[in-house]
Write a protein that holds these residues in place. Structure first.
Motif, PDB file in Angstrom:
ATOM      1  N   THR A 304      18.006  57.358  10.898  1.00  0.00           N
ATOM      2  CA  THR A 304      17.084  57.330   9.752  1.00  0.00           C
ATOM      3  C   THR A 304      15.694  56.814  10.100  1.00  0.00           C
ATOM      4  O   THR A 304      14.717  57.177   9.445  1.00  0.00           O
ATOM      5  CB  THR A 304      17.668  56.445   8.637  1.00  0.00           C
ATOM      6  N   GLU A 305      15.598  55.961  11.140  1.00  0.00           N
ATOM      7  CA  GLU A 305      14.311  55.348  11.467  1.00  0.00           C
ATOM      8  C   GLU A 305      13.786  55.815  12.819  1.00  0.00           C
ATOM      9  O   GLU A 305      12.590  56.094  12.965  1.00  0.00           O
ATOM     10  CB  GLU A 305      14.446  53.817  11.466  1.00  0.00           C
ATOM     11  N   ARG A 306      14.652  55.890  13.810  1.00  0.00           N
ATOM     12  CA  ARG A 306      14.239  56.325  15.151  1.00  0.00           C
ATOM     13  C   ARG A 306      15.223  57.404  15.626  1.00  0.00           C
ATOM     14  O   ARG A 306      15.991  57.192  16.563  1.00  0.00           O
ATOM     15  CB  ARG A 306      14.229  55.134  16.108  1.00  0.00           C
ATOM     16  N   PRO A 307      15.200  58.570  14.975  1.00  0.00           N
ATOM     17  CA  PRO A 307      16.181  59.608  15.301  1.00  0.00           C
ATOM     18  C   PRO A 307      16.046  60.166  16.711  1.00  0.00           C
ATOM     19  O   PRO A 307      16.974  60.789  17.227  1.00  0.00           O
ATOM     20  CB  PRO A 307      15.909  60.693  14.245  1.00  0.00           C
ATOM     21  N   GLN A 308      14.887  59.955  17.335  1.00  0.00           N
ATOM     22  CA  GLN A 308      14.691  60.450  18.694  1.00  0.00           C
ATOM     23  C   GLN A 308      15.428  59.601  19.727  1.00  0.00           C
ATOM     24  O   GLN A 308      15.585  60.007  20.881  1.00  0.00           O
ATOM     25  CB  GLN A 308      13.195  60.501  19.030  1.00  0.00           C
ATOM     26  N   GLU A 309      15.905  58.420  19.326  1.00  0.00           N
ATOM     27  CA  GLU A 309      16.670  57.536  20.205  1.00  0.00           C
ATOM     28  C   GLU A 309      18.152  57.723  19.918  1.00  0.00           C
ATOM     29  O   GLU A 309      18.569  57.748  18.745  1.00  0.00           O
ATOM     30  CB  GLU A 309      16.257  56.084  19.998  1.00  0.00           C
ATOM     31  N   THR A 310      18.957  57.853  20.957  1.00  0.00           N
ATOM     32  CA  THR A 310      20.338  58.304  20.777  1.00  0.00           C
ATOM     33  C   THR A 310      21.337  57.372  21.431  1.00  0.00           C
ATOM     34  O   THR A 310      21.140  56.910  22.561  1.00  0.00           O
ATOM     35  CB  THR A 310      20.510  59.715  21.368  1.00  0.00           C
ATOM     36  N   VAL A 311      22.424  57.120  20.717  1.00  0.00           N
ATOM     37  CA  VAL A 311      23.586  56.403  21.242  1.00  0.00           C
ATOM     38  C   VAL A 311      24.724  57.418  21.370  1.00  0.00           C
ATOM     39  O   VAL A 311      24.989  58.180  20.429  1.00  0.00           O
ATOM     40  CB  VAL A 311      24.014  55.251  20.308  1.00  0.00           C
ATOM     41  N   PHE A 312      25.389  57.425  22.522  1.00  0.00           N
ATOM     42  CA  PHE A 312      26.383  58.464  22.811  1.00  0.00           C
ATOM     43  C   PHE A 312      27.804  57.932  22.809  1.00  0.00           C
ATOM     44  O   PHE A 312      28.076  56.816  23.272  1.00  0.00           O
ATOM     45  CB  PHE A 312      26.109  59.076  24.189  1.00  0.00           C
ATOM     46  N   TYR A 313      28.716  58.782  22.322  1.00  0.00           N
ATOM     47  CA  TYR A 313      30.155  58.622  22.555  1.00  0.00           C
ATOM     48  C   TYR A 313      30.643  59.900  23.250  1.00  0.00           C
ATOM     49  O   TYR A 313      30.296  61.008  22.809  1.00  0.00           O
ATOM     50  CB  TYR A 313      30.917  58.461  21.243  1.00  0.00           C
ATOM     51  N   THR A 314      31.427  59.765  24.299  1.00  0.00           N
ATOM     52  CA  THR A 314      31.916  60.941  25.017  1.00  0.00           C
ATOM     53  C   THR A 314      33.410  60.831  25.301  1.00  0.00           C
ATOM     54  O   THR A 314      33.968  59.735  25.407  1.00  0.00           O
ATOM     55  CB  THR A 314      31.188  61.129  26.364  1.00  0.00           C
ATOM     56  N   ALA A 315      34.033  61.999  25.447  1.00  0.00           N
ATOM     57  CA  ALA A 315      35.425  62.120  25.893  1.00  0.00           C
ATOM     58  C   ALA A 315      35.601  63.553  26.395  1.00  0.00           C
ATOM     59  O   ALA A 315      35.012  64.478  25.822  1.00  0.00           O
ATOM     60  CB  ALA A 315      36.407  61.829  24.760  1.00  0.00           C
ATOM     61  N   THR A 391      17.840  57.892  25.629  1.00  0.00           N
ATOM     62  CA  THR A 391      19.263  57.679  25.361  1.00  0.00           C
ATOM     63  C   THR A 391      19.583  56.224  25.643  1.00  0.00           C
ATOM     64  O   THR A 391      19.436  55.744  26.772  1.00  0.00           O
ATOM     65  CB  THR A 391      20.123  58.610  26.226  1.00  0.00           C
ATOM     66  N   VAL A 392      19.985  55.505  24.618  1.00  0.00           N
ATOM     67  CA  VAL A 392      20.141  54.055  24.689  1.00  0.00           C
ATOM     68  C   VAL A 392      21.292  53.655  25.600  1.00  0.00           C
ATOM     69  O   VAL A 392      21.212  52.723  26.393  1.00  0.00           O
ATOM     70  CB  VAL A 392      20.375  53.486  23.269  1.00  0.00           C
ATOM     71  N   VAL A 458      21.566  56.160  32.680  1.00  0.00           N
ATOM     72  CA  VAL A 458      21.975  55.749  31.335  1.00  0.00           C
ATOM     73  C   VAL A 458      23.223  54.878  31.409  1.00  0.00           C
ATOM     74  O   VAL A 458      24.264  55.330  31.892  1.00  0.00           O
ATOM     75  CB  VAL A 458      22.253  56.970  30.436  1.00  0.00           C
ATOM     76  N   PRO A 459      23.174  53.623  30.933  1.00  0.00           N
ATOM     77  CA  PRO A 459      24.371  52.786  30.956  1.00  0.00           C
ATOM     78  C   PRO A 459      25.394  53.264  29.931  1.00  0.00           C
ATOM     79  O   PRO A 459      25.076  53.462  28.758  1.00  0.00           O
ATOM     80  CB  PRO A 459      23.864  51.380  30.610  1.00  0.00           C
ATOM     81  N   MET A 460      26.609  53.476  30.391  1.00  0.00           N
ATOM     82  CA  MET A 460      27.713  53.890  29.519  1.00  0.00           C
ATOM     83  C   MET A 460      28.901  52.981  29.812  1.00  0.00           C
ATOM     84  O   MET A 460      29.272  52.788  30.974  1.00  0.00           O
ATOM     85  CB  MET A 460      28.104  55.342  29.778  1.00  0.00           C
ATOM     86  N   LEU A 461      29.512  52.465  28.758  1.00  0.00           N
ATOM     87  CA  LEU A 461      30.676  51.603  28.908  1.00  0.00           C
ATOM     88  C   LEU A 461      31.921  52.443  29.164  1.00  0.00           C
ATOM     89  O   LEU A 461      32.165  53.436  28.482  1.00  0.00           O
ATOM     90  CB  LEU A 461      30.879  50.776  27.646  1.00  0.00           C
ATOM     91  N   ASP A 462      32.710  52.045  30.142  1.00  0.00           N
ATOM     92  CA  ASP A 462      34.032  52.628  30.367  1.00  0.00           C
ATOM     93  C   ASP A 462      35.011  51.464  30.403  1.00  0.00           C
ATOM     94  O   ASP A 462      35.095  50.735  31.386  1.00  0.00           O
ATOM     95  CB  ASP A 462      34.083  53.426  31.664  1.00  0.00           C
ATOM     96  N   ALA A 463      35.729  51.268  29.318  1.00  0.00           N
ATOM     97  CA  ALA A 463      36.595  50.103  29.181  1.00  0.00           C
ATOM     98  C   ALA A 463      37.869  50.497  28.455  1.00  0.00           C
ATOM     99  O   ALA A 463      38.058  51.648  28.060  1.00  0.00           O
ATOM    100  CB  ALA A 463      35.867  48.988  28.420  1.00  0.00           C
ATOM    101  N   GLY A 464      38.746  49.530  28.268  1.00  0.00           N
ATOM    102  CA  GLY A 464      39.976  49.793  27.533  1.00  0.00           C
ATOM    103  C   GLY A 464      40.917  48.614  27.619  1.00  0.00           C
ATOM    104  O   GLY A 464      40.632  47.602  28.275  1.00  0.00           O
ATOM    105  N   SER A 465      42.051  48.757  26.967  1.00  0.00           N
ATOM    106  CA  SER A 465      43.046  47.693  26.968  1.00  0.00           C
ATOM    107  C   SER A 465      43.507  47.386  28.388  1.00  0.00           C
ATOM    108  O   SER A 465      43.696  48.286  29.205  1.00  0.00           O
ATOM    109  CB  SER A 465      44.263  48.116  26.146  1.00  0.00           C
ATOM    110  N   GLY A 466      43.706  46.087  28.657  1.00  0.00           N
ATOM    111  CA  GLY A 466      44.301  45.692  29.915  1.00  0.00           C
ATOM    112  C   GLY A 466      45.811  45.809  29.864  1.00  0.00           C
ATOM    113  O   GLY A 466      46.382  46.435  28.965  1.00  0.00           O
ATOM    114  N   GLU A 467      46.479  45.177  30.806  1.00  0.00           N
ATOM    115  CA  GLU A 467      47.931  45.289  30.905  1.00  0.00           C
ATOM    116  C   GLU A 467      48.667  44.048  30.417  1.00  0.00           C
ATOM    117  O   GLU A 467      49.890  43.968  30.546  1.00  0.00           O
ATOM    118  CB  GLU A 467      48.316  45.605  32.354  1.00  0.00           C
TER     119      GLU A 467
END
Length: 546
Positions: A304-315, A391-392, A458-467
């Motif tokens: 709504t305010e800075r639409p040119q800046e993007t946060v990504f989710y990927t799979a 891309t944030v 571009v920094p992207m988090l790759d994380a998940g539940s441990g064991e």
């Protein structure tokens, strides 16, 4: 560059994370179950790109994106075409080895696998001199060159997988000890062999440093192989690339009068010199070539305010399709890998739409051809719809936890970017702690789609539940991980199970939701740590975007 401080954003995220008992984002377990079960059913035939199952898969994802309330993410289209070339090796002759004490013949699939990046109808390598090049690394910044003093043009190089110091207990060493660097990845080995002019590059398969068994190599490297279509048809690559079973490699070295174990140990030392084996390799195979575009699927929730800046989710939506049959079943359904990740992508999209647009645009992308070498995400990163400098950052999801809630969150490549710091308060709000991956030697950081973004800054988090499961602790968690790795990963047994416990997945998706929401509502630009290999390219792209 202009960015709010990470400590301020940490505080904002912590305030945004509800305490126990307060409302959480609406993340639908029914969505997780339905999407995973649907995409991993036999009707989708294992979701191999460029097969008839692709359209069924991508159309289903689009339908779910529409229902979630997203908008088409590529200038009015839900798709980004990804040009691919499919090469299928046929009539593969055994590799024959001459010149040693015993003539050898290595059979396709059982002793070795062989393929090519080159888009040609036939590969024929005749009497190619064989050279053992250790780990096949040329890293001048680390003072390491396994190709020093040897000319391998037109020759067949034999290479060890992983880094020279992969057996180190800690993370200190010329190649970060146990933690695999990109130099340890099989993709790098072939890239460097091609730069050196090798006719063929053969990696010796060893289960521990590869982190998977021969069955994974066999299922992944036989049948149709995909690569990005490119000008020049990859003629700058080696004529052939492949793997050889460890026992076959030992027979090869013995025929050359060498001790494999002794030479492998020597290769771990700085100053190692490549060893000509006095052997010659010959092999031939034909190629069926098919050019066809696959598709990334992308939907957005505009800012709504800075639409040119993007946060990504990927799979990634793809899997292996038809594969080696087990008990008569030849469909690698890919329920956890990665129908579950796509289900998570859709569930987060639903929750973000329900919460309403944020200041920044949020993009949700299901990418193709991850199993073929991160091709869909790589194509996007090299041909971005939304400029990478704007891309944030974001989150990649590859295999959700269906074993129950955990006490820990594990981050691959922990410590590389500010995103790792940002999830600490979010995990703490769930009663969990964040820790590095237990097996950095497996190179998890380089094996999923976040890496395509990271390579270009571009920094992207790759994380998940441990064991460390709440019910059963690490004993139960490690047993479940071992069972999946040995019996389901890249095999027909990776099928949907209605008895799965999705509570741990919900915890993880809640964390991803809150991280993405915090980034999308804020104005920070998470950075790479000072010693991260991607920091310079990020700073350059951000400067160009100002």
């Amino acid at each position: 560059m202009s960015r709010c401080s990470i400590p301020l954003l940490l505080a904002a995220l912590l305030l945004a994370a509800p305490a126990a008992g307060q409302d959480a984002p609406t993340l639908s377990i029914e969505t997780l179950k339905t999407v995973t079960e649907t995409l991993s059913s036999d009707a989708y035939e294992g979701r191999a790109p460029t097969t008839p199952a692709e359209a069924k898969t991508t159309d289903y994802i689009v339908a779910r994106f529409k229902t979630a309330g997203l908008q088409p993410g590529n200038h009015g289209s839900w798709f980004q075409d990804v040009p691919l070339v499919e090469i299928t090796a046929r009539d593969v002759a055994p590799i024959t080895i001459t010149g040693g004490t015993t003539p050898l013949s290595f059979a396709y699939r059982t002793d070795m696998v062989i393929a090519t990046y080159r888009v040609v109808p036939r590969i024929a390598v005749r009497n190619s001199d064989m050279v053992f090049v250790g780990y096949g690394i040329n890293a001048p910044e680390r003072g390491w060159n396994d190709y020093a003093g040897v000319d391998v043009k037109g020759k067949t190089v034999v290479i060890l997988v992983n880094d020279p110091d992969w057996e180190t207990a800690g993370n200190d060493g010329p190649f970060e000890g146990r933690a695999m660097t990109y130099y340890g990845r099989w993709t790098y080995k072939y890239e460097e062999a091609a730069r050196q002019g090798a006719a063929a590059a053969i990696i010796v398969h060893q289960t521990a440093p590869a982190s998977y068994g021969w069955n994974v190599v066999q299922s992944s490297w036989t049948g149709p192989q995909l690569e990005l279509a490119a000008e020049g048809d990859h003629m700058d690559q080696s004529e052939a690339i492949g793997w050889v079973q460890l026992d076959a490699a030992k027979r090869l070295f013995a025929s050359a009068g060498k001790d494999f174990e002794a030479l492998a140990a020597t290769a771990g030392n700085k100053g190692f010199k490549a060893v000509p084996l006095g052997l010659k390799a010959s092999f031939t195979f034909d190629n069926s070539v098919r050019r066809q575009a696959s598709k990334n699927v992308i939907g957005v929730l505009p800012g709504t305010e800075r639409p040119q800046e993007t946060v990504f989710y990927t799979a990634h939506w793809d899997h292996l399709g038809r594969c080696d049959a087990v008990d008569g079943d030849d469909i690698c359904n890919g329920a956890l890998d990665n129908a579950s990740g796509v289900a998570g992508l859709i569930a987060i999209a639903e929750a973000q739409v329900k919460a309403g647009p944020a200041a920044r645009t949020q993009a949700f992308m299901a990418v193709t051809a991850e199993e073929s070498g991160l091709l869909g995400s790589r194509y996007y990163a090299e041909h971005p719809i939304y400029p990478l400098g704007l891309t944030v950052g974001g989150v990649n999801m590859d295999v959700l936890n269906v074993n129950g809630r955990t006490r820990n969150v594990v981050v691959t490549g922990y410590g590389k970017s500010d995103l790792d710091d940002l999830i600490v308060p979010l995990a703490k709000a769930q009663g969990r702690h964040v820790e590095p991956e237990a097996h950095p030697e497996r190179g998890g950081y380089y094996r999923s789609d976040h890496f395509s973004f990271a390579k270009l800054g571009v920094p992207m988090l790759d994380a998940g539940s441990g064991e460390d499961l709440v019910e059963g602790g690490t004993v139960a968690g490690e047993a479940a991980a071992k069972d999946y790795g040995e019996h389901r990963y890249h095999q027909p047994a990776d099928e949907y199970d209605p008895t799965w416990d999705w509570s741990g997945a919900i915890d993880d998706l809640t964390l991803y939701y809150r991280l993405g929401r915090g980034l999308a509502e804020g104005d920070s630009w998470p950075a790479w740590k000072p010693d991260a290999e991607f920091r310079a390219i990020r700073e350059a792209s951000r400067a160009a975007a100002q």
